[in-house]
Design a protein around this motif. Structure first.
Motif, PDB file in Angstrom:
ATOM      1  N   TYR A 174       0.820  -1.470  -0.378  1.00 32.87           N
ATOM      2  CA  TYR A 174       0.191  -0.282  -0.209  1.00 32.87           C
ATOM      3  C   TYR A 174       0.650   1.292  -0.001  1.00 32.87           C
ATOM      4  CZ  TYR A 174      -3.837  -2.515   0.730  1.00 32.87           C
ATOM      5  OH  TYR A 174      -5.324  -3.950   0.750  1.00 32.87           O
ATOM      6  N   ILE A 204      -6.067   5.120  -2.558  1.00 30.61           N
ATOM      7  CA  ILE A 204      -5.657   3.661  -2.085  1.00 30.61           C
ATOM      8  C   ILE A 204      -4.700   3.686  -3.146  1.00 30.61           C
ATOM      9  CG2 ILE A 204      -5.604   1.980  -1.134  1.00 30.61           C
ATOM     10  CD1 ILE A 204      -8.131   2.366   0.288  1.00 30.61           C
ATOM     11  N   TYR A 248      -2.004   1.010  -4.441  1.00 30.63           N
ATOM     12  CA  TYR A 248      -1.836  -0.766  -4.456  1.00 30.63           C
ATOM     13  C   TYR A 248      -1.163  -1.118  -5.643  1.00 30.63           C
ATOM     14  CZ  TYR A 248      -3.760  -5.229  -4.044  1.00 30.63           C
ATOM     15  OH  TYR A 248      -4.300  -6.222  -4.031  1.00 30.63           O
TER      16      TYR A 248
END
Length: 267
Positions: A23, A174, A176
């Motif tokens: 992440y 986010i 990723y």
């Protein structure tokens, strides 16, 4: 049926986390709280094409269920469909022969699905009667055993059949990274957390990617040397916008030669 495991019976939400993933941005809020507050059901990051040889009968099986239950083909379902250009008699012949990735009208599945290596979702959706009925229909068809129907295309077709558009959420903020695909939104100008002195002493200054106009991430570490970072995926566009321009769809020659270029999600 992971959602029926005893270990999960007291939980409403799940977040699928795979080994070896990264992440690459700070997550500054509780995704479960925000999903519940905004009444979302299914969250994702990356959308791409399924490998066509793994599930030639899946789309027809789901569409047969849709027709049998009288579920109309709304915008969400149509986002999964590539309308056939073939003459009507040929389309009906292909449907009768149950050609791969073809529904009862001879139209095809565009093979787009959400990459389920990242999922944040409401377990009550999967425990619900409608999904259980659909899963039972698929299970009885034998495709999980005769072919290789994976959770990603099954979940994707299910949410597009059974949910309204506003119930899905793209976690575009986010970062990723699950090789070979990733999304990294970049750092929003003026929206960054201050670096602590301890961080600076350990990692040095400049650990995070530079702030860039039009980005939405926080403390992102984006690898700018990797190709296709944040290129808008065709599948992501198709699944988010049912009226995507025809120019963004796969060409005839790509389909003819079996070229299914995998794309990544966009920030």
């Amino acid at each position: 049926k992971f959602y029926n495991l005893d270990a999960l019976k007291d939980y409403k939400w799940y977040w699928r986390i795979e080994p070896g993933v990264r992440y690459t941005c700070a997550i500054t809020y509780d995704p479960f709280v925000e999903m519940a507050r905004r009444e979302k059901v299914y969250g994702y990051t990356v959308a791409l094409w399924e490998e066509p040889k793994t599930c030639p009968g899946l789309f027809r099986a789901v569409d047969d269920y849709r027709v049998d239950k009288g579920i109309p083909a709304g915008p969400m379902w149509n986002a999964m469909v590539d309308a056939s250009w073939k003459p009507w008699p040929l389309r009906k012949l292909m449907a009768w022969l149950r050609a791969a990735h073809t529904d009862g009208n001879g139209d095809g599945w565009n093979l787009c699905h959400y990459w389920s290596n990242f999922e944040i979702a409401d377990l009550d959706f999967f425990r619900g009667e409608r999904y259980q009925e659909l899963f039972g229909h698929l299970d009885r068809s034998g495709g999980f055993y005769d072919e290789r129907w994976g959770d990603a295309p099954v979940h994707s077709l299910a949410v597009h059949l059974l949910l309204e558009p506003g119930k899905l959420h793209h976690f575009s903020d986010i970062g990723y990274d699950h090789k070979p695909f990733y999304q990294c939104p970049g750092n929003a100008p003026g929206g960054q957390l201050e670096e602590e002195e301890l961080e600076k002493s350990i990692f040095g200054e400049g650990k995070y990617s530079p702030e860039t106009e039009g980005t939405i991430g926080c403390r992102c570490e984006c690898n700018h040397h990797r190709k296709k970072r944040n290129n808008r995926a065709i599948c992501l566009g198709r699944l988010q916008e049912p009226a995507t321009a025809a120019a963004n769809r796969m060409g005839f020659m790509d389909r003819f030669w079996g070229r299914y270029p995998y794309a990544i999600g966009v920030a």
